[in-house]
Design an enzyme around this catalytic site. Structure first.
Site, PDB file in Angstrom:
ATOM      1  N   LYS A 116      41.948  19.182  39.198  1.00 25.46           N
ATOM      2  CA  LYS A 116      40.642  18.750  39.758  1.00 25.46           C
ATOM      3  C   LYS A 116      40.577  17.357  39.828  1.00 25.46           C
ATOM      4  CE  LYS A 116      37.877  22.788  38.354  1.00 25.46           C
ATOM      5  NZ  LYS A 116      36.456  23.140  37.452  1.00 25.46           N
ATOM      6  N   LYS A 199      45.891  29.950  44.115  1.00 23.37           N
ATOM      7  CA  LYS A 199      44.930  31.070  43.528  1.00 23.37           C
ATOM      8  C   LYS A 199      43.908  31.173  44.302  1.00 23.37           C
ATOM      9  CE  LYS A 199      42.563  28.577  39.891  1.00 23.37           C
ATOM     10  NZ  LYS A 199      41.307  28.594  39.133  1.00 23.37           N
ATOM     11  N   LYS A 202      36.811  29.396  44.502  1.00 22.97           N
ATOM     12  CA  LYS A 202      35.302  29.125  45.122  1.00 22.97           C
ATOM     13  C   LYS A 202      35.378  27.601  45.570  1.00 22.97           C
ATOM     14  CE  LYS A 202      33.278  29.270  40.529  1.00 22.97           C
ATOM     15  NZ  LYS A 202      32.533  29.830  39.421  1.00 22.97           N
TER      16      LYS A 202
HETATM   17  P1  AMP Z   1      34.999  29.600  36.900  1.00 16.99           P
HETATM   18  O1  AMP Z   1      34.442  30.192  38.152  1.00 16.99           O
HETATM   19  O2  AMP Z   1      36.094  28.724  37.398  1.00 16.99           O
HETATM   20  O3  AMP Z   1      34.096  29.367  36.046  1.00 16.99           O
HETATM   21  O4  AMP Z   1      35.805  31.193  36.428  1.00 16.99           O
HETATM   22  C1  AMP Z   1      35.380  32.227  36.145  1.00 16.99           C
HETATM   23  C2  AMP Z   1      36.262  33.042  35.443  1.00 16.99           C
HETATM   24  O5  AMP Z   1      37.016  33.597  36.741  1.00 16.99           O
HETATM   25  C3  AMP Z   1      37.358  32.581  34.600  1.00 16.99           C
HETATM   26  O6  AMP Z   1      37.798  33.511  33.677  1.00 16.99           O
HETATM   27  C4  AMP Z   1      38.719  32.299  35.216  1.00 16.99           C
HETATM   28  O7  AMP Z   1      39.607  32.303  34.675  1.00 16.99           O
HETATM   29  C5  AMP Z   1      38.493  33.627  36.439  1.00 16.99           C
HETATM   30  N1  AMP Z   1      39.111  33.417  37.621  1.00 16.99           N
HETATM   31  C6  AMP Z   1      38.843  32.373  38.630  1.00 16.99           C
HETATM   32  N2  AMP Z   1      39.623  32.369  39.558  1.00 16.99           N
HETATM   33  C7  AMP Z   1      40.326  33.289  39.518  1.00 16.99           C
HETATM   34  C8  AMP Z   1      41.487  34.153  40.278  1.00 16.99           C
HETATM   35  N3  AMP Z   1      41.793  33.664  41.442  1.00 16.99           N
HETATM   36  N4  AMP Z   1      42.134  35.211  39.711  1.00 16.99           N
HETATM   37  C9  AMP Z   1      41.630  35.577  38.479  1.00 16.99           C
HETATM   38  N5  AMP Z   1      40.649  35.164  37.726  1.00 16.99           N
HETATM   39  C10 AMP Z   1      40.057  33.859  38.327  1.00 16.99           C
END
Ligand code: AMP
Ligand code: TRP
Length: 330
Positions: A116, A199, A202
């Protein structure tokens, strides 16, 4: 809620567009857990402010995430849903862990921080972004959490949480439960539609990276049509065809079929047929999901968040009393 049940805790940041990776990797796994655990699901807004953001947008996103939790099937009668910044004990415990258990060398190892901070250079990242995993550890440890359901990218943070808990317990008093990560094998790392090497994210620059949970039908159809596929025309599930493998994983996750069964269905068909089938599976989930999302009333959601705050705060205060007492801070 019975006192004997173990706790599960997880959270999502209110930043960017939540996508099917967040759903399949994390949120969907919470639904079953809420039946067997005392479940707490948080909207981690203090994590979201560690990178530049727009305050008005943040407020909107918080409500959006709460609605996504509810539309996905988190039941406020079974689970606590709340906003991190409403329970100040999270910041208090993060500071205490910073001072007593976390080391600069631990945080320097965190790959998410490295990723990041890459764009603007480490020296320009906020101290909050560097310290982000300690706040996450505080979120988890504050509630005596046993199970943390997350996507694969969070495993390192949970390993750190375990280290901090053990260090604190050894140094002072065994106050913290050592938590465990729970990930779902086929969907813990959903890759981007436009590049199977990164991956789904968002914060991606191109919206063709992801399918957002709130994308329109037309956009979803278009994104799947444009998704990259590997050369050749045979549908196979193999590391040699990472783009297709990822799409088959998404298909499998939204259907009750295994990757092998999917390959069989499409064995004499081409990519276009497969993509049509995939679109159908994704929409079968997203259309009713969005209908539920749109039916939720903002006022009701705020009430749910407020009730969640009361319950979470009650638990957090009890734990922090023990921590303060142990540290001579009471
Ligand atoms: P975040 O939006 O970064 O807070 O992520 C929220 C949850 O989504 C966390 O548990 C991440 O590990 C999961 N996550 C984010 N991106 C992915 C992805 N591409 N595949 C699977 N899980 C994801
Ligand atoms: N860091 C997590 C992410 O980016 C979000 C998060 C914050 C979290 N606190 C948490 C997840 C506690 C699980 C438990 O995805």
């Amino acid at each position: 809620m019975s006192e004997k049940k173990l706790r599960t805790f997880s959270g999502v940041q209110p930043s960017g567009n939540l996508h099917i990776g967040n759903y399949l990797g994390a949120i969907r796994n919470w639904i079953d857990l809420q039946n067997n655990f005392e479940a707490i699901f948080c909207i981690v807004d203090w994590h979201a402010i560690t990178v530049p953001y727009n305050p008005k947008e943040l407020k909107k996103r918080v409500i959006e995430i709460a609605k996504i939790y509810l539309a996905a099937g988190i039941d406020p009668n079974k689970s606590i849903i709340f906003i991190q910044s409403q329970v100040k004990e999270h910041a208090e415990l993060a500071w205490i862990l910073n001072a007593t258990a976390a080391r600069v060398s631990d945080l320097k190892k965190m790959t998410q921080f490295k990723d990041k901070s890459l764009k603007k250079g480490e020296g320009n990242a906020s101290v909050g972004l560097f310290d982000y995993p300690v706040l996450m550890a505080a979120d988890i440890l504050l509630y005596d959490t046993k199970i943390v359901p997350v996507g694969e990218d969070q495993l390192q943070h949970i390993e750190l949480t375990r280290t901090l808990a053990r260090r604190f317990n050894q140094k002072f008093n065994s106050l913290f439960i050592i938590p465990e990560a729970k990930i779902n094998q086929t969907s813990s790392r959903i890759m981007a539609l436009n590049n199977p090497q990164v991956k789904m994210s968002k914060s991606a620059e191109s919206e063709y990276n992801y399918i957002a949970l709130l994308d329109s039908i037309e956009i979803i159809e278009k994104k799947i049509r444009k998704a990259v596929t590997d050369s050749g025309s045979v549908i196979e599930y193999s590391d040699k065809k990472p783009a297709l493998k990822n799409l088959i994983n998404i298909y499998a996750s939204f259907s009750d079929k295994s990757p092998e069964e999917i390959v069989k269905i499409y064995q004499n068909k081409g990519y276009a047929d497969f993509k049509q089938g995939l679109t159908k599976m994704v929409l079968n989930f997203l259309i009713p999901f969005q209908k539920k999302y749109n039916s939720l009333d903002d006022e009701e959601v705020l009430e749910i968040l407020n009730a969640g705050k009361q319950k979470a705060e009650y638990l957090a205060q009890i734990k922090m009393e023990q921590v303060r007492k142990t540290l001579g801070l009471n």
